[in-house]
Design a protein around this motif. Structure first.
Motif, PDB file in Angstrom:
ATOM      1  N   PHE A  42       0.851  -1.189   0.000  1.00 13.45           N
ATOM      2  CA  PHE A  42       0.000   0.000   0.000  1.00 13.45           C
ATOM      3  C   PHE A  42       0.884   1.235   0.000  1.00 13.45           C
ATOM      4  O   PHE A  42       1.724   1.384   0.889  1.00 13.45           O
ATOM      5  N   GLU A  43       0.695   2.112  -0.990  1.00 21.33           N
ATOM      6  CA  GLU A  43       1.398   3.389  -1.002  1.00 21.33           C
ATOM      7  C   GLU A  43       0.408   4.461  -0.580  1.00 21.33           C
ATOM      8  O   GLU A  43      -0.626   4.650  -1.226  1.00 21.33           O
ATOM      9  N   ILE A  44       0.724   5.135   0.509  1.00 23.60           N
ATOM     10  CA  ILE A  44      -0.212   6.070   1.126  1.00 23.60           C
ATOM     11  C   ILE A  44       0.352   7.482   1.076  1.00 23.60           C
ATOM     12  O   ILE A  44       1.434   7.738   1.615  1.00 23.60           O
ATOM     13  N   GLU A  45      -0.372   8.379   0.401  1.00 21.78           N
ATOM     14  CA  GLU A  45      -0.004   9.792   0.412  1.00 21.78           C
ATOM     15  C   GLU A  45      -0.698  10.431   1.610  1.00 21.78           C
ATOM     16  O   GLU A  45      -1.916  10.320   1.752  1.00 21.78           O
ATOM     17  N   VAL A  46       0.080  11.114   2.428  1.00 17.14           N
ATOM     18  CA  VAL A  46      -0.461  11.750   3.625  1.00 17.14           C
ATOM     19  C   VAL A  46      -0.459  13.251   3.406  1.00 17.14           C
ATOM     20  O   VAL A  46       0.591  13.840   3.131  1.00 17.14           O
ATOM     21  N   GLU A  47      -1.630  13.874   3.522  1.00 22.77           N
ATOM     22  CA  GLU A  47      -1.703  15.334   3.395  1.00 22.77           C
ATOM     23  C   GLU A  47      -1.022  15.984   4.590  1.00 22.77           C
ATOM     24  O   GLU A  47      -1.193  15.536   5.726  1.00 22.77           O
ATOM     25  N   ARG A  54       0.490  11.139  13.222  1.00 24.67           N
ATOM     26  CA  ARG A  54      -0.065  10.686  11.937  1.00 24.67           C
ATOM     27  C   ARG A  54       0.484   9.308  11.577  1.00 24.67           C
ATOM     28  O   ARG A  54      -0.242   8.441  11.075  1.00 24.67           O
ATOM     29  N   GLU A  57      -1.204   6.792  13.532  1.00 24.50           N
ATOM     30  CA  GLU A  57      -2.547   6.559  12.979  1.00 24.50           C
ATOM     31  C   GLU A  57      -2.477   5.538  11.835  1.00 24.50           C
ATOM     32  O   GLU A  57      -3.304   4.622  11.758  1.00 24.50           O
ATOM     33  N   VAL A  58      -1.476   5.698  10.963  1.00 21.08           N
ATOM     34  CA  VAL A  58      -1.296   4.742   9.860  1.00 21.08           C
ATOM     35  C   VAL A  58      -1.032   3.340  10.418  1.00 21.08           C
ATOM     36  O   VAL A  58      -1.632   2.357   9.993  1.00 21.08           O
ATOM     37  N   TYR A  61      -4.310   1.809  11.670  1.00 20.17           N
ATOM     38  CA  TYR A  61      -5.270   1.287  10.700  1.00 20.17           C
ATOM     39  C   TYR A  61      -4.655   0.232   9.795  1.00 20.17           C
ATOM     40  O   TYR A  61      -5.375  -0.593   9.230  1.00 20.17           O
TER      41      TYR A  61
ATOM     42  N   GLY B  33      -7.482  12.597   5.014  1.00 16.96           N
ATOM     43  CA  GLY B  33      -6.222  13.123   4.485  1.00 16.96           C
ATOM     44  C   GLY B  33      -5.251  12.048   4.034  1.00 16.96           C
ATOM     45  O   GLY B  33      -4.048  12.287   3.955  1.00 16.96           O
ATOM     46  N   PHE B  34      -5.777  10.854   3.742  1.00 18.18           N
ATOM     47  CA  PHE B  34      -4.918   9.785   3.229  1.00 18.18           C
ATOM     48  C   PHE B  34      -5.416   9.355   1.858  1.00 18.18           C
ATOM     49  O   PHE B  34      -6.624   9.207   1.647  1.00 18.18           O
ATOM     50  N   SER B  35      -4.500   9.164   0.928  1.00 15.45           N
ATOM     51  CA  SER B  35      -4.844   8.640  -0.385  1.00 15.45           C
ATOM     52  C   SER B  35      -4.025   7.362  -0.605  1.00 15.45           C
ATOM     53  O   SER B  35      -2.805   7.387  -0.553  1.00 15.45           O
ATOM     54  N   ARG B  37      -2.967   3.834  -2.674  1.00 19.13           N
ATOM     55  CA  ARG B  37      -2.921   2.993  -3.876  1.00 19.13           C
ATOM     56  C   ARG B  37      -2.445   1.610  -3.467  1.00 19.13           C
ATOM     57  O   ARG B  37      -1.555   1.473  -2.638  1.00 19.13           O
TER      58      ARG B  37
END
Lengths: 79, 79
Positions: A42-47, A54, A57-58, A61, B33-35, B37
């Motif tokens: 899983f590649e996760i972009e975090v704003e 944070r 949090e990742v 989940y 705030g997470f995206s 893939r």
């Protein structure tokens, strides 16, 4: 924008039918001496900023949603 | 015994329904705030030494078998 990767792999003691299928296919194609296990990435972009909160949090989940910890191990890698 | 990892991810311009589903599920759970893939991770145990020729063999079958290069990118990482 920060990026976190979560790797999820079947536990070593758990059968991995997908990996077994790939290993068998490679052998039939003449690629000998490889043993493959297949998992998920899983590649996760975090704003915003990737604060320790944070990232935690990742991790939470990932454990609850992304991995099935009965049969899978996971690791969280921040990049 | 050497280990090579092959990461396979949907190309950026390709829709990723699995990742979209995970992103949506996280949002509904309150993780904003997470995206995400989603791709695949192959962990490959190589018998004997990991010579450049063996690594090239992995790269070739990663391109031919492990990834669908029409819709996916892959990378080979030796560890």
């Amino acid at each position: 924008m920060a990026r976190v990767v979560v790797n999820v792999m079947p536990k070593p003691e758990i059968l991995d039918p997908q990996g077994k299928a790939v290993t068998g296919a490679l052998k039939r194609m003449g690629h000998e001496g490889f043993s493959v296990r297949q998992g998920k990435r899983f590649e996760i972009e975090v704003e915003g900023d990737l604060t320790p909160a944070r990232l935690e949090e990742v991790r939470q989940y990932a454990e609850a949603v992304l991995a099935n910890t009965v049969i899978e191990n996971f690791e969280v890698v921040s990049q």
